[in-house]
Design a protein around this motif. Structure first.
Motif, PDB file in Angstrom:
ATOM      1  N   LYS A  22       0.849  -1.274   0.069  1.00 35.63           N
ATOM      2  CA  LYS A  22      -0.002   0.134  -0.139  1.00 35.63           C
ATOM      3  C   LYS A  22       0.858   1.270  -0.177  1.00 35.63           C
ATOM      4  CE  LYS A  22      -4.481  -1.165   0.800  1.00 35.63           C
ATOM      5  NZ  LYS A  22      -4.444  -2.567  -0.262  1.00 35.63           N
ATOM      6  N   VAL A  23       2.171   1.028   0.419  1.00 41.13           N
ATOM      7  CA  VAL A  23       3.018   2.065   0.425  1.00 41.13           C
ATOM      8  C   VAL A  23       4.270   1.770  -0.177  1.00 41.13           C
ATOM      9  CG1 VAL A  23       4.244   3.956   1.857  1.00 41.13           C
ATOM     10  CG2 VAL A  23       1.872   3.192   2.481  1.00 41.13           C
ATOM     11  N   MET A  25       8.159   3.382  -0.323  1.00 38.24           N
ATOM     12  CA  MET A  25       9.274   4.680   0.103  1.00 38.24           C
ATOM     13  C   MET A  25      10.287   4.302  -0.816  1.00 38.24           C
ATOM     14  SD  MET A  25       7.637   6.339   2.346  1.00 38.24           S
ATOM     15  CE  MET A  25       6.401   6.266   3.608  1.00 38.24           C
ATOM     16  N   ASN A  49      -1.513  -0.044  -6.691  1.00 41.18           N
ATOM     17  CA  ASN A  49      -2.369   0.850  -5.900  1.00 41.18           C
ATOM     18  C   ASN A  49      -1.806   1.223  -4.617  1.00 41.18           C
ATOM     19  OD1 ASN A  49      -4.454   2.464  -4.580  1.00 41.18           O
ATOM     20  ND2 ASN A  49      -5.661   0.676  -3.918  1.00 41.18           N
ATOM     21  N   ALA A  50      -0.592   2.114  -4.839  1.00 43.61           N
ATOM     22  CA  ALA A  50       0.128   2.315  -3.524  1.00 43.61           C
ATOM     23  C   ALA A  50       0.510   3.969  -3.492  1.00 43.61           C
ATOM     24  CB  ALA A  50       1.352   1.446  -3.700  1.00 43.61           C
ATOM     25  N   LYS A  51       0.684   4.468  -2.145  1.00 44.74           N
ATOM     26  CA  LYS A  51       1.266   5.703  -1.877  1.00 44.74           C
ATOM     27  C   LYS A  51       2.814   5.603  -2.427  1.00 44.74           C
ATOM     28  CE  LYS A  51      -1.345   9.102   0.503  1.00 44.74           C
ATOM     29  NZ  LYS A  51      -2.286   9.026  -0.276  1.00 44.74           N
ATOM     30  N   LYS A  53       6.106   7.421  -2.288  1.00 46.88           N
ATOM     31  CA  LYS A  53       6.781   8.467  -1.719  1.00 46.88           C
ATOM     32  C   LYS A  53       8.286   8.615  -1.809  1.00 46.88           C
ATOM     33  CE  LYS A  53       3.595  10.271   1.201  1.00 46.88           C
ATOM     34  NZ  LYS A  53       2.897  11.636   0.676  1.00 46.88           N
ATOM     35  N   SER A  68       4.835   3.173   8.457  1.00 48.61           N
ATOM     36  CA  SER A  68       3.875   2.837   7.400  1.00 48.61           C
ATOM     37  C   SER A  68       3.316   1.480   7.966  1.00 48.61           C
ATOM     38  CB  SER A  68       4.023   2.837   5.901  1.00 48.61           C
ATOM     39  OG  SER A  68       4.150   4.180   5.579  1.00 48.61           O
ATOM     40  N   VAL A  73       0.055  -1.196   7.107  1.00 50.50           N
ATOM     41  CA  VAL A  73      -0.161  -1.394   5.711  1.00 50.50           C
ATOM     42  C   VAL A  73       1.321  -2.207   5.184  1.00 50.50           C
ATOM     43  CG1 VAL A  73      -1.453   0.341   5.025  1.00 50.50           C
ATOM     44  CG2 VAL A  73       0.633   0.607   4.770  1.00 50.50           C
TER      45      VAL A  73
END
Lengths: 404, 295
Positions: A22-23, A25, A49-51, A53, A68, A73
């Motif tokens: 989901k995230v 980095m 479908n991930a943030k 960053k 996170s 997640v």
């Protein structure tokens, strides 16, 4: 399931896509950068479908990834060399804090001096952090290992670092079988965290501990680390069932039934050894895939098989090739093999019967900063070890190619 | 109205007269229970309590010294992805973890416009390690690394300006002596989307050398003398100053009244004090000028 012609880094990104974090980095560093570039593209295209960053440093990147995970997640992140060293505080934080972090580290020789080619010394800095260290030989193995490591890390709450050599693997293109999303979803279900920071149940993570409680956390980690081989075996069984391909997490062995000399090494150094073992059944190899925790049980069983077949007297030589160095000591793999197999050299020479000396374990430092290593080198090393065996010299660390 | 609900338990590990506890109290009262806080190495690492206890009634994510804004970024990303956009994510650090070692992460989070509230518990030195100078330490102050007073160094780093220069949605400085103003600012920050930075003057009896009962007086004088002006910056450009002495003709109280109460300024000469007064006056005029600018 389809086959694509992709690089090692893109295989890592494909694995990340399939794992549905989901995230993500991210922070760029050569030669890892195309991993995060590919993921950024997947996110922009809606394939993930991930943030995503793009952080300001690896130090921030790893700590943000841990936060996170604490937020509940699944996370993916990747780095290399200096980046891993810069973020090492976070790596220890991950190990001690039992975060199921899955991180790629593309091996590159640490500075100084500036270097771009692969050495495994970057990963070796994370040895005692409480992370699982995996080493991959090719792009397919990267994809498979990442998927399996999510299972392993999330089951035991122990972080994984998946390593593979820069350029030789990260940027080389080859055919990779990419499993379908449906299959991966079955193999790797949605992340169910064992602990989430939640205002409704206001527990905290990481408060100061007294020495007794702190020691207990280390004891629990030690116990869970020991569980890894059996958990990994279960994952391998599931992997075979789901994808129809064999994937073992700990070691790969070859010519164990015929060899007289055994070569132990990791990642692409084994590729050069393969050419030799294919033509010479008297040379066998063990490829260490999981370096941490060190696959002692699996190795012991290999040694026992050879010992039984040859007899104690005739199992003369193990050669350990290390693309890394603990200066003043030797290669890390050699140190581990030697410590598990023979114990302290004082006891070897003073207390034991001559047959207990066997086998001799020779250490060759090869491929540092991407130095070329070919099948001719391996043959040369096998010959050289025979000579050294005659002289009973296995204490000396040989820097192959620069020292004659 | 100051909310009645308490979020700090008694028995926490702070020193008597600690400004950092009063500040945390105001912050949590303003934000309420739907809040998660991340804390790096700082006094609050200890004040939050040792395992298995916690002095805070909200979840804490402890993180490394340099990475509180990064950890807040990670928490925010996770909660947003889980549809929990209403959770207030707070990064709470001391001035060392903000002005010095944490500046990189702070800058990154501000630049990405992370939707978090960053609170700096500014006690003007590394207090948790025993009073060493930070880049927030004011001119002339005695610390264990500036035993004769920090006389040969620059003026305190202007963090609100640095954060505002990132275009942060909301930047404010606050004072414990003005709880209503303090809490108003936190509530404002709660309702603004984007990166919010609030730095408050946090007197420290152990490090500043004053009797614990003078906490409020010192916090108040820091504002009235103009040494620690309280103001807001909206979207990095619009300034709003809370006038320290609205009823007084002389707008600023002489700095000496603030300095003389604290052991850390004992070594200052008259010349040093005059220098500080001059500099404070200049800064005040500059701040007024910024506040009166029209866009």
């Amino acid at each position: 399931m389809n086959t694509e012609f992709i690089s090692g880094n893109i295989a890592a990104a494909e694995a990340a896509r399939l794992a549905r974090p989901k995230v993500v980095m991210a922070y760029p560093i050569t030669p890892q950068t195309t991993v995060i570039e590919t993921i950024a593209k997947f996110c922009a295209q809606g394939k993930m479908n991930a943030k995503f960053k793009k952080m300001e440093s690896e130090h921030s990147m790893i700590q943000a990834a841990l936060a996170s995970i604490a937020g509940g997640v699944r996370v993916f992140t990747a780095t290399s060399s200096q980046g891993l060293l810069y973020g090492l505080e976070g790596v220890y934080w991950a190990g001690g804090g039992r975060f199921p972090l899955v991180m790629v580290n593309v091996n590159r020789a640490p500075c100084s001096p500036w270097a771009l080619g692969p050495s495994l010394d970057d990963a070796m800095a994370a040895q005692a952090s409480g992370c699982i260290l995996m080493f991959c030989e090719d792009a397919q193995e990267i994809l498979d290992t990442i998927l399996c490591c999510y299972r392993l890390s999330e089951e035991l709450n122990i972080p994984s670092i998946i390593n593979y050599p820069g350029f030789i693997v990260s940027n080389a293109y080859e055919n990779v079988i990419i499993p379908s999303q449906e299959m991966v979803d079955k193999f790797l279900p949605t992340f169910v965290p064992k602990f989430v920071l939640d205002p409704e149940i206001p527990y905290s993570i990481g408060n100061a501990m007294n020495s007794e409680d702190y020691t207990k956390t280390k004891l629990f980690l030690q116990k869970d680390m020991i569980k890894i081989p059996s958990v990994a075996q279960g994952i391998s069984v599931d992997f075979k069932k789901m994808f129809g391909r064999k994937y073992e997490m700990e070691i790969e062995a070859c010519n164990i039934e015929t060899c007289e000399t055994l070569v132990i090494t990791m990642e692409t150094v084994i590729s050069a050894v393969r050419e030799v073992t294919e033509n010479d059944p008297k040379v066998g190899f063990v490829k260490i895939k999981m370096f941490n925790p060190f696959p002692k049980k699996a190795l012991r069983s290999v040694f026992q098989t050879i010992k039984k077949r040859l007899g104690v007297q005739n199992f003369e030589r193990i050669i350990v090739l290390d693309r890394n160095l603990y200066p003043g000591e030797g290669g890390h793999t050699w140190l581990k093999v030697r410590s598990m197999l023979t114990g302290d050299c004082f006891f070897r020479t003073i207390l034991c019967e001559p047959e207990c000396y066997k086998p001799f374990i020779f250490n060759y430092i090869v491929g540092l900063n991407g130095a070329n290593i070919t099948s001719e080198d391996i043959q040369g090393i096998v010959e050289d070890s025979k000579k050294r065996y005659g002289e009973r010299k296995d204490e000396e660390i040989v820097f192959w190619g620069v020292e004659k | 109205m100051i909310p009645k609900e308490e979020f700090i338990s008694s028995g926490h590990a702070a020193c008597g007269g600690c400004g950092g506890v009063v500040g945390m109290n105001f912050v949590l009262k303003a934000l309420g229970p739907n809040t998660v806080i991340t804390i790096p190495a700082c006094c609050w690492t200890i004040i939050a309590g040792a395992y298995p206890t916690s002095s805070l009634k909200i979840p804490v994510f402890h993180t490394s010294f340099a990475s509180v804004a990064a950890a807040a970024t990670g928490l925010r990303a996770a909660y947003d992805m889980r549809g929990k956009k209403d959770i207030n994510v707070v990064a709470w650090a001391g001035d060392g973890g903000t002005f010095d070692i944490g500046l990189q992460a702070l800058s990154g989070a501000a630049e990405r416009e992370e939707n978090i509230i960053y609170i700096c518990n500014d006690n003007e030195a590394y207090m948790n390690t025993g009073v060493q100078r930070s880049s927030s330490t004011p001119f002339g102050a005695k610390t264990t690394t500036t035993p004769k007073g920090a006389l040969e160094i620059n003026w305190k780093k202007n963090m609100p300006e640095i954060v505002a220069a990132h275009g942060a949605a909301y930047v404010a400085s606050a004072s414990l002596a003005y709880p209503k103003d303090f809490i108003d600012k936190i509530e404002k920050a709660k309702n603004i989307k984007g990166f919010k930075y609030i730095q408050f003057c946090s007197p420290c009896p152990a490090g500043w050398g004053y009797d614990a009962r003078y906490l409020k007086k010192i916090a108040e004088l820091a504002v009235k003398t103009g040494i620690y002006p309280v103001y807001e910056i909206f979207d990095g450009k619009e300034y709003k100053i809370q006038r320290p002495n609205p009823k007084s003709k002389k707008e600023l109280t002489p700095v000496e009244e603030y300095l003389k109460l604290q052991g850390r300024f004992k070594n200052l000469t008259q010349e040093n004090i005059e220098h500080i007064q001059k500099k404070v006056n200049e800064n005040w005029i500059e701040l007024m000028y910024k506040a009166e600018r029209k866009f």
